[in-house]
Design a protein around this motif. Structure first.
Motif, PDB file in Angstrom:
ATOM      1  N   ALA A 274     -62.847  15.245   0.394  1.00 41.34           N
ATOM      2  CA  ALA A 274     -62.118  16.417   0.874  1.00 41.34           C
ATOM      3  C   ALA A 274     -61.229  16.997  -0.213  1.00 41.34           C
ATOM      4  CB  ALA A 274     -61.279  16.044   2.100  1.00 41.34           C
ATOM      5  N   VAL A 275     -60.550  16.115  -0.974  1.00 39.22           N
ATOM      6  CA  VAL A 275     -59.691  16.585  -2.064  1.00 39.22           C
ATOM      7  C   VAL A 275     -60.523  17.277  -3.132  1.00 39.22           C
ATOM      8  CG1 VAL A 275     -58.151  15.834  -3.915  1.00 39.22           C
ATOM      9  CG2 VAL A 275     -57.901  14.892  -1.621  1.00 39.22           C
ATOM     10  N   ALA A 276     -61.692  16.709  -3.438  1.00 41.83           N
ATOM     11  CA  ALA A 276     -62.568  17.327  -4.436  1.00 41.83           C
ATOM     12  C   ALA A 276     -63.097  18.674  -3.938  1.00 41.83           C
ATOM     13  CB  ALA A 276     -63.723  16.387  -4.762  1.00 41.83           C
ATOM     14  N   PHE A 277     -63.450  18.734  -2.655  1.00 40.24           N
ATOM     15  CA  PHE A 277     -63.972  19.980  -2.083  1.00 40.24           C
ATOM     16  C   PHE A 277     -62.920  21.087  -2.147  1.00 40.24           C
ATOM     17  CE2 PHE A 277     -64.935  22.755   1.584  1.00 40.24           C
ATOM     18  CZ  PHE A 277     -66.237  23.106   1.279  1.00 40.24           C
ATOM     19  N   LEU A 278     -61.661  20.720  -1.866  1.00 38.49           N
ATOM     20  CA  LEU A 278     -60.576  21.702  -1.870  1.00 38.49           C
ATOM     21  C   LEU A 278     -59.925  21.847  -3.242  1.00 38.49           C
ATOM     22  CD1 LEU A 278     -58.846  20.715   1.494  1.00 38.49           C
ATOM     23  CD2 LEU A 278     -60.357  22.662   1.084  1.00 38.49           C
ATOM     24  N   ASP A 279     -60.281  20.954  -4.171  1.00 40.27           N
ATOM     25  CA  ASP A 279     -59.685  20.979  -5.518  1.00 40.27           C
ATOM     26  C   ASP A 279     -58.164  21.115  -5.416  1.00 40.27           C
ATOM     27  OD1 ASP A 279     -59.500  20.951  -8.253  1.00 40.27           O
ATOM     28  OD2 ASP A 279     -59.955  23.081  -8.497  1.00 40.27           O
ATOM     29  N   LEU A 280     -57.564  20.217  -4.637  1.00 37.61           N
ATOM     30  CA  LEU A 280     -56.126  20.305  -4.380  1.00 37.61           C
ATOM     31  C   LEU A 280     -55.274  20.299  -5.647  1.00 37.61           C
ATOM     32  CD1 LEU A 280     -55.621  18.139  -1.162  1.00 37.61           C
ATOM     33  CD2 LEU A 280     -55.634  20.630  -1.396  1.00 37.61           C
ATOM     34  N   PRO A 281     -55.632  19.553  -6.698  1.00 38.38           N
ATOM     35  CA  PRO A 281     -54.785  19.603  -7.896  1.00 38.38           C
ATOM     36  C   PRO A 281     -54.649  20.995  -8.498  1.00 38.38           C
ATOM     37  CG  PRO A 281     -56.202  17.672  -7.980  1.00 38.38           C
ATOM     38  CD  PRO A 281     -56.672  18.505  -6.816  1.00 38.38           C
ATOM     39  N   SER A 282     -55.557  21.904  -8.171  1.00 37.93           N
ATOM     40  CA  SER A 282     -55.468  23.264  -8.718  1.00 37.93           C
ATOM     41  C   SER A 282     -54.561  24.167  -7.891  1.00 37.93           C
ATOM     42  CB  SER A 282     -56.865  23.887  -8.792  1.00 37.93           C
ATOM     43  OG  SER A 282     -57.360  24.162  -7.477  1.00 37.93           O
ATOM     44  N   THR A 283     -54.078  23.694  -6.748  1.00 31.48           N
ATOM     45  CA  THR A 283     -53.217  24.522  -5.897  1.00 31.48           C
ATOM     46  C   THR A 283     -51.805  24.530  -6.457  1.00 31.48           C
ATOM     47  OG1 THR A 283     -54.539  23.864  -3.985  1.00 31.48           O
ATOM     48  CG2 THR A 283     -52.433  24.931  -3.552  1.00 31.48           C
ATOM     49  N   LYS A 284     -51.301  25.710  -6.776  1.00 29.85           N
ATOM     50  CA  LYS A 284     -49.989  25.821  -7.416  1.00 29.85           C
ATOM     51  C   LYS A 284     -48.865  25.876  -6.390  1.00 29.85           C
ATOM     52  CE  LYS A 284     -49.655  28.475 -11.022  1.00 29.85           C
ATOM     53  NZ  LYS A 284     -49.717  29.651 -11.916  1.00 29.85           N
ATOM     54  N   PHE A 285     -48.969  26.760  -5.427  1.00 27.95           N
ATOM     55  CA  PHE A 285     -47.888  26.865  -4.445  1.00 27.95           C
ATOM     56  C   PHE A 285     -48.384  27.510  -3.162  1.00 27.95           C
ATOM     57  CE2 PHE A 285     -47.456  30.969  -6.701  1.00 27.95           C
ATOM     58  CZ  PHE A 285     -47.440  31.847  -5.631  1.00 27.95           C
ATOM     59  N   ILE A 286     -47.609  27.300  -2.122  1.00 28.18           N
ATOM     60  CA  ILE A 286     -47.759  28.004  -0.848  1.00 28.18           C
ATOM     61  C   ILE A 286     -46.418  28.678  -0.581  1.00 28.18           C
ATOM     62  CG2 ILE A 286     -48.229  27.799   1.622  1.00 28.18           C
ATOM     63  CD1 ILE A 286     -49.714  25.201   1.014  1.00 28.18           C
ATOM     64  N   ALA A 287     -46.436  29.955  -0.275  1.00 27.37           N
ATOM     65  CA  ALA A 287     -45.187  30.688  -0.058  1.00 27.37           C
ATOM     66  C   ALA A 287     -45.343  31.624   1.128  1.00 27.37           C
ATOM     67  CB  ALA A 287     -44.793  31.487  -1.304  1.00 27.37           C
ATOM     68  N   HIS A 309     -59.588  27.384 -11.085  1.00 25.06           N
ATOM     69  CA  HIS A 309     -59.783  26.418  -9.998  1.00 25.06           C
ATOM     70  C   HIS A 309     -61.259  26.286  -9.626  1.00 25.06           C
ATOM     71  CE1 HIS A 309     -60.859  29.118  -6.639  1.00 25.06           C
ATOM     72  NE2 HIS A 309     -60.151  30.022  -7.295  1.00 25.06           N
ATOM     73  N   ARG A 310     -61.558  25.183  -8.959  1.00 18.73           N
ATOM     74  CA  ARG A 310     -62.919  24.944  -8.457  1.00 18.73           C
ATOM     75  C   ARG A 310     -62.867  24.596  -6.971  1.00 18.73           C
ATOM     76  NH1 ARG A 310     -65.128  20.607 -12.678  1.00 18.73           N
ATOM     77  NH2 ARG A 310     -63.049  19.781 -12.233  1.00 18.73           N
ATOM     78  N   ASN A 311     -62.082  25.326  -6.242  1.00 13.35           N
ATOM     79  CA  ASN A 311     -61.931  25.113  -4.807  1.00 13.35           C
ATOM     80  C   ASN A 311     -63.158  25.701  -4.104  1.00 13.35           C
ATOM     81  OD1 ASN A 311     -61.198  25.465  -2.024  1.00 13.35           O
ATOM     82  ND2 ASN A 311     -59.059  25.202  -2.617  1.00 13.35           N
ATOM     83  N   LEU A 312     -64.053  24.819  -3.656  1.00 21.95           N
ATOM     84  CA  LEU A 312     -65.300  25.285  -3.045  1.00 21.95           C
ATOM     85  C   LEU A 312     -65.039  26.020  -1.735  1.00 21.95           C
ATOM     86  CD1 LEU A 312     -67.688  22.269  -3.692  1.00 21.95           C
ATOM     87  CD2 LEU A 312     -67.604  24.469  -4.886  1.00 21.95           C
ATOM     88  N   ALA A 532     -59.113  36.468  -7.213  1.00 22.21           N
ATOM     89  CA  ALA A 532     -59.818  35.353  -7.842  1.00 22.21           C
ATOM     90  C   ALA A 532     -59.101  34.026  -7.646  1.00 22.21           C
ATOM     91  CB  ALA A 532     -59.997  35.641  -9.331  1.00 22.21           C
ATOM     92  N   SER A 533     -57.766  34.057  -7.466  1.00 26.96           N
ATOM     93  CA  SER A 533     -57.026  32.801  -7.358  1.00 26.96           C
ATOM     94  C   SER A 533     -55.945  32.834  -6.288  1.00 26.96           C
ATOM     95  CB  SER A 533     -56.381  32.461  -8.711  1.00 26.96           C
ATOM     96  OG  SER A 533     -55.515  33.507  -9.126  1.00 26.96           O
ATOM     97  N   ARG A 534     -56.002  33.771  -5.382  1.00 22.65           N
ATOM     98  CA  ARG A 534     -54.943  33.894  -4.378  1.00 22.65           C
ATOM     99  C   ARG A 534     -55.545  34.351  -3.053  1.00 22.65           C
ATOM    100  NH1 ARG A 534     -49.216  35.158  -5.104  1.00 22.65           N
ATOM    101  NH2 ARG A 534     -48.319  36.075  -3.236  1.00 22.65           N
ATOM    102  N   VAL A 535     -55.076  33.765  -1.966  1.00 19.80           N
ATOM    103  CA  VAL A 535     -55.487  34.185  -0.636  1.00 19.80           C
ATOM    104  C   VAL A 535     -54.236  34.312   0.220  1.00 19.80           C
ATOM    105  CG1 VAL A 535     -55.869  31.799   0.132  1.00 19.80           C
ATOM    106  CG2 VAL A 535     -56.969  33.678   1.347  1.00 19.80           C
TER     107      VAL A 535
END
Length: 736
Positions: A274-287, A309-312, A532-535
């Motif tokens: 699950a961590v690999a699928f979400l690529d959690l280490p690439s998540t910078k912040f939630i605001a 990031h590689r968040n699938l 590309a890197s924000r949702v």
């Protein structure tokens, strides 16, 4: 690190750098500074004036000391104007509450409940808001986090603002419940139960389990440290979301990644996947943020990832940007709409053609249509309702923007033509634009790159007219829609209520009407955006309704000043025998509503339930007899009789089987309370139902007159128009 003595020297230095104006009038200058400080909030100018007075040798010593203390207070106020400038740069979680009193005042003003000067009606006085929620704000930063124990270090800042009572309580309670310890830069500091330190400055309350955290806040407050969260490059992108909002939060996930990696070493394979699928280490912040402004109430939540990031999950759900041209196809006056992007705009491989060069639909075209040809889609509904074979149906339409609209038209012509032929209709022509499927018309229309599909010709025409982008009902909710937008959903509550009114019975319409009138301009919108890197997901409520009339009416009803009289729960109100009923009413003293004599009935007999059972068995005569018995014994209050009469006259399930007995119930209710326009309205409807149209008109006029400016009086006026029209038609028929 500066203490209060050094701050005083700083103020003196500032004063020496300023022109010595009005030296002969230090008291007037002080009062002007105080006014700018406390009434206008012009802190920079007030600071200069305080500094002038503090160094003016012509002022007496007491005034100079007071000016110096207030200058120190303003310096602290300026430092605390942005809590992020006081917080540590390594904060994992940061959250702030900003001027809740001002935000609440704006919301109450939107609701129409803020009192104007000298206004006699019900309203909330601004002084109450100011006094109850004069809090300037609060902020919290968590700097250390233990997965087992939760937050272990951080700092909290409270600014009581103008809440002097709260400030006084804190300044009293903290010394009483804590132990004095060494001051921090001259500010009194206390240890509370050995678990936390609390420092009281002239304006702030600072608390932390760590003394070092409080020392850091004080150092930043006196500009002796530059390691604040506001200067952190990691938090810069998240802090851009802030404004004058009520709430803001930011979670910096990067410091938590070492803890995550450590947990993964001993975690199960599913967690690692699950961590690999979400690529959690690439998540910078939630605001996120939420607030109230002149346009209404809004919120915004965003997740930021690293550029590489590689968040699938993120990529699988990623959508292209919604074209403004598709929003422009949603018509002005729409009640609700939803729009989404599907594919990038651009050329698609040409499909197959027939012998005359026209698009020929193959099996693969269905996949290409969805995964390559359609770029944007929008579904909208208008506030009107049309009647068709399946009953009433809102006017809805589907708008599709395509890279190759000719192929889209060909595909839909094929599908609709087959469906029409399969349901017994004629075979459709190749260029047909109107179909009929089991009596339901389907219109197909092309306008440029857009294809419109709808059962309503009016909806198709509306889609080619004025746009929702110029609609006052949606201008506020759409103003936040930016170039990264992918999905938009919006609803105008008043217009949707109008749809509901046209699809329900008379009684339900009466219930919906006041709510629809109140929410006429209220719109709710949600939007999703993605780059590309924000949702992000955001929402807004605009046109917040003025609820004052409804609140006033409700209060009046509770207080017995307006609306139906409160039922007397201590005893059942019962009616006199039918033969003597009118005589009793005629001889009732003026101003005294007829109170029928009480009669006991066997407790086990529930007349209303007995009536419903007989009606369900189609034993209408027996059911009428039960209504007459209920009327004779007056089971319930006048309001109960009125409500039962209204149900019998207006609800379709009774099919006008009980109009005559309902007339008796309504007449008794009116006799009991002649000043209640609801009862008059019911009586008029009952008269109309039994064919006594002219009498219905006269009674309905009374209802309108008695109802005055009641929020629901529009219903009575509409009924009066129907009765008058029917009366005219009856008179014309009689003359012929």
């Amino acid at each position: 690190m500066l203490d209060r003595r050094h701050l005083a020297i700083a103020v003196s230095a500032l004063a020496l750098s300023l022109p010595a104006a009005a030296q002969s009038r230090p008291a007037a200058e002080f009062h002007r500074a105080y006014y700018l400080h406390h009434e206008k909030g012009e802190l920079d100018t007030a600071l200069e004036l305080y500094a002038d007075v503090a160094e003016n040798r012509a002022a007496d010593a007491e005034l100079r000391e007071r000016a110096q203390n207030l200058a120190l207070e303003v310096l602290e106020e300026l430092a605390a104007s942005d809590f992020a400038r006081l917080m540590p740069s390594d904060a994992i979680l940061y959250a702030e509450l900003n001027r809740p009193g001002a935000q609440l005042r704006t919301l109450i003003d939107h609701l129409g409940l803020l009192r104007d000067s000298g206004e006699p009606r019900f309203a909330i006085a601004p002084a109450l808001i100011h006094g109850a929620l004069g809090l300037r704000g609060a902020a919290m930063a968590v700097t250390e986090f233990d997965p087992n124990r939760g937050p272990t270090d951080g700092v909290v800042i409270l600014h009581p603002g103008d809440m002097d009572v709260l400030r006084g309580l804190i300044q009293t309670a903290v010394p009483a419940g804590g132990q004095p310890v060494e001051s921090i830069d001259g500010y009194p500091t206390y240890s509370v139960e050995g678990e936390a330190y609390v420092t009281l400055t002239s304006r702030l309350v600072i608390a932390s389990p760590s003394r070092a955290q409080i020392e850091g806040v004080v150092a930043r407050m006196s500009a002796q440290a530059d390691d604040s969260l506001a200067q952190s490059a990691a938090a810069a992108s998240a802090l851009k979301m802030r404004g004058d909002d009520l709430m803001f939060f930011c979670v910096n996930l990067q410091p938590l990644m070492p803890l995550l990696k450590q947990a993964l070493r001993h975690g199960d394979p599913e967690l690692r996947m699950a961590v690999a699928f979400l690529d959690l280490p690439s998540t910078k912040f939630i605001a996120g943020r939420a607030g109230v402004d002149d346009g209404g109430v809004s919120f915004d939540v965003a997740v930021q990832l690293d550029e590489g990031h590689r968040n699938l999950a993120f990529n699988l759900l990623r959508m292209p940007n919604l074209a403004p041209e598709t929003l422009a196809m949603i018509p002005h006056g729409a009640a609700a709409f939803a729009a989404a992007s599907l594919n990038q705009h651009g050329d698609v491989p040409p499909g197959m053609s027939d012998g005359r060069g026209r698009p020929a639909i193959s099996l693969m075209d269905f996949g290409r249509e969805l995964y390559g040809n359609l770029t944007d889609v929008a579904l909208f509904t208008m506030p009107d309702v049309q009647t068709g074979p399946a009953g009433p149906m809102p006017e809805v339409a589907l708008v599709m923007r395509a890279n190759d609209p000719n192929r889209t038209m060909a595909l839909w012509r094929t599908l609709l033509g087959v469906a029409q032929a399969a349901t017994g209709g004629p075979e459709a022509a190749d260029d047909a634009d109107r179909y009929s499927i089991q009596g339901v018309p389907i219109h197909l229309h092309q306008r440029g790159a857009h294809v419109i599909l709808s059962p309503s010709a009016d909806a198709v025409a509306a889609a080619t007219g004025a746009s929702v982008l110029d609609d006052d009902a949606f201008v506020d909710v759409l103003r936040d829609f930016d170039e990264d937008g992918t999905i938009a959903v919006a609803v105008n509550v008043g217009r949707c209520a109008k749809i509901a009114e046209q699809m329900v019975g008379e009684r339900d319409r009466r219930e919906i009407a006041p709510i629809a009138a109140m929410l006429n301009q209220t719109s709710v919108a949600l939007r999703a955006s993605q780059s590309a890197s924000r949702v992000g997901v955001a929402g807004r409520i605009s046109g917040i309704p003025n609820v004052r009339p409804m609140v006033e009416q409700r209060l009046a009803q509770v207080m017995g000043q307006r609306g139906p009289r409160r039922a007397r729960s201590a005893k059942r109100l019962t009616a006199a025998p039918a033969a003597t009923r009118e005589a009793a009413v005629a001889h009732a003293p003026p101003g005294q509503p007829d109170q029928p004599a009480e009669r006991d009935l066997p407790a086990e007999r529930d007349l209303r339930a007995e009536f419903e059972a007989l009606h369900a068995q189609a034993k209408f005569d027996a059911a009428r007899a039960v209504v007459a018995e209920l009327h004779e014994h007056g089971r319930g209050s006048f309001q109960t009789l009125n409500d039962f009469a209204w149900a019998l006259v207006t609800e379709d399930r009774y099919d006008h089987q009980y109009d005559k007995v309902a007339l008796g119930l309504a007449k008794t209710a009116v006799a009991g309370d002649k000043g209640n326009w609801f009862y008059l309205d019911t009586y008029a409807h009952a008269l109309f139902a039994v064919g006594r149209v002219d009498e219905a008109v006269a009674v309905q006029r009374q209802a309108v007159e008695v109802g005055g400016d009641h929020p629901r009086i529009g219903e009575a006026k509409a009924a009066l128009e129907r009765f008058v029209a029917a009366s005219g038609a009856t008179s014309e028929a009689a003359s012929k």
